[in-house]
Write a protein that holds these residues in place. Structure first.
Motif, PDB file in Angstrom:
ATOM      1  N   GLY A   1      34.698  42.135  40.413  1.00  0.00           N
ATOM      2  CA  GLY A   1      34.417  41.591  41.731  1.00  0.00           C
ATOM      3  C   GLY A   1      34.858  40.164  41.810  1.00  0.00           C
ATOM      4  N   GLU A   2      33.897  39.218  41.874  1.00  0.00           N
ATOM      5  CA  GLU A   2      34.231  37.823  42.019  1.00  0.00           C
ATOM      6  C   GLU A   2      34.429  37.136  40.675  1.00  0.00           C
ATOM      7  N   ALA A   3      34.421  37.888  39.595  1.00  0.00           N
ATOM      8  CA  ALA A   3      34.389  37.259  38.280  1.00  0.00           C
ATOM      9  C   ALA A   3      35.663  36.525  37.946  1.00  0.00           C
ATOM     10  N   SER A   4      36.826  37.091  38.220  1.00  0.00           N
ATOM     11  CA  SER A   4      38.061  36.409  37.853  1.00  0.00           C
ATOM     12  C   SER A   4      39.203  36.942  38.659  1.00  0.00           C
ATOM     13  N   ALA A   5      40.251  36.128  38.750  1.00  0.00           N
ATOM     14  CA  ALA A   5      41.460  36.549  39.447  1.00  0.00           C
ATOM     15  C   ALA A   5      42.482  36.966  38.416  1.00  0.00           C
ATOM     16  N   PHE A 256      38.240  42.316  49.017  1.00  0.00           N
ATOM     17  CA  PHE A 256      37.557  43.356  48.255  1.00  0.00           C
ATOM     18  C   PHE A 256      38.241  43.622  46.914  1.00  0.00           C
ATOM     19  N   ALA A 257      37.433  43.882  45.903  1.00  0.00           N
ATOM     20  CA  ALA A 257      37.901  44.552  44.703  1.00  0.00           C
ATOM     21  C   ALA A 257      37.651  46.042  44.916  1.00  0.00           C
ATOM     22  N   VAL A 258      38.541  46.877  44.404  1.00  0.00           N
ATOM     23  CA  VAL A 258      38.449  48.310  44.672  1.00  0.00           C
ATOM     24  C   VAL A 258      38.565  49.075  43.354  1.00  0.00           C
ATOM     25  N   SER A 259      37.720  50.056  43.188  1.00  0.00           N
ATOM     26  CA  SER A 259      37.820  50.938  42.026  1.00  0.00           C
ATOM     27  C   SER A 259      37.967  52.375  42.501  1.00  0.00           C
ATOM     28  N   LEU A 260      38.564  53.197  41.651  1.00  0.00           N
ATOM     29  CA  LEU A 260      38.834  54.597  41.965  1.00  0.00           C
ATOM     30  C   LEU A 260      38.117  55.479  40.954  1.00  0.00           C
TER      31      LEU A 260
END
Length: 301
Positions: A1-5, A256-260
């Motif tokens: 999520g917001e942890a790292s780019a 958004f970060a997205v997971s599948l």
């Protein structure tokens, strides 16, 4: 999520995993997005391949992707009646392509390849035109708890049906998977041609919370916008006494970060399906709207 780019730019062969924290959205001294002319001055004065972003020196390719595209300049995001964004969806493992079978247990984070000035840069985030629902909710219905954790651990984000369809088509092209509306938890509003997704939010003390940026003013030339950070999404939602004006449906670009999550489920129409999970990282809002009917209690109850 917001942890790292997580960024990799092909021409510069830069890999900057974890080099910058999304905590930068929380640092008070960096609570305003710089205007384009300010960025140009900073870039000229740096005299190196590293540039400042949120007070941190980052590789130029990474700064370009973060600053000029997804977060600051709001480029190549998904939106109704917008040009097709120049981004590809990627899974980290080719074995997860449905033609190779389901060989993974649990969610897989997706990454996104942006083409910026002819250079491919990978980020862990995408932007989507959404309405973030920060309206009050019915926490009990007929004595039973509903919407548990709303505004703290998750929120609804609404988007037009065509935007959702386009996102699904990008997932299909990039990963080979069809997206299941049911598995993703999509709520349909056929009267307004909208869908709602349940967006997770980090909320533990050791996790950076999603940031809420509100428009501050329009640039005189009309060529850009200026945003200021007013707190986390949770703070805005909970501050019903201090900031009652923020308890609305906010027109925004959500990051958004997205997971599948691959599934063995298959249907005669769509074939093998997977579900998506969205984690809200940050929003840029330029106003509120009364034209979207909010969900007031859990549609699953």
């Amino acid at each position: 999520g917001e942890a790292s780019a997580r960024v990799c730019c092909s021409k510069t062969t830069v890999v900057a995993s974890g080099s910058i924290s999304m905590n930068d959205y929380i640092i008070p001294s960096h609570n305003r997005i710089p205007l384009p002319q300010e960025e140009d001055e900073e870039e000229r004065s740096s005299g190196s391949s590293y540039l400042k972003w949120r007070g941190n020196w980052v590789p130029e390719g990474e700064a370009k992707a973060l600053r000029r595209h997804v977060f600051d300049h709001l480029q190549d995001h998904f939106g109704h009646q917008r040009p097709d964004p120049m981004v590809r969806f990627n899974s980290s493992s080719s074995i997860l392509h449905p033609r190779n079978g389901n060989a993974h247990d649990g969610d897989l984070d997706l990454n996104f390849t942006y083409n910026i000035d002819g250079q491919d840069c990978n980020l862990a985030y995408i932007g989507i035109d959404v309405c973030i629902d920060l309206t009050p909710k019915l926490v009990h219905k007929h004595g039973q708890p509903t919407m548990k954790g709303y505004g703290k651990t998750w929120v609804y984000a609404y988007m037009p049906e065509p935007t959702w369809d386009k996102i699904k088509s990008y997932v299909k092209v990039g990963t080979g998977w069809n997206v299941s509306d049911e598995g993703t938890g999509i709520v349909h509003d056929p009267n307004r041609n909208l869908v709602a997704i349940e967006a997770k939010m980090h909320h533990q003390s050791e996790q950076p919370k999603p940031s809420f940026w509100a428009i501050s003013d329009k640039v005189a030339s009309g060529s850009g916008l200026s945003f200021s950070r007013i707190g986390s999404v949770q703070e805005v939602y909970e501050a019903d006494e201090q900031q009652p004006s923020q308890q609305h449906m906010h027109r925004s670009v959500g990051m958004f970060a997205v997971s599948l999550d691959p599934s063995t489920k298959s249907t005669p129409v769509t074939g093998v399906e997977a579900s998506l999970s969205f984690t809200l990282v940050s929003i840029r809002t330029w106003g509120t709207t009364d034209h979207v009917a909010p969900i007031v209690h859990s549609p699953r109850k």
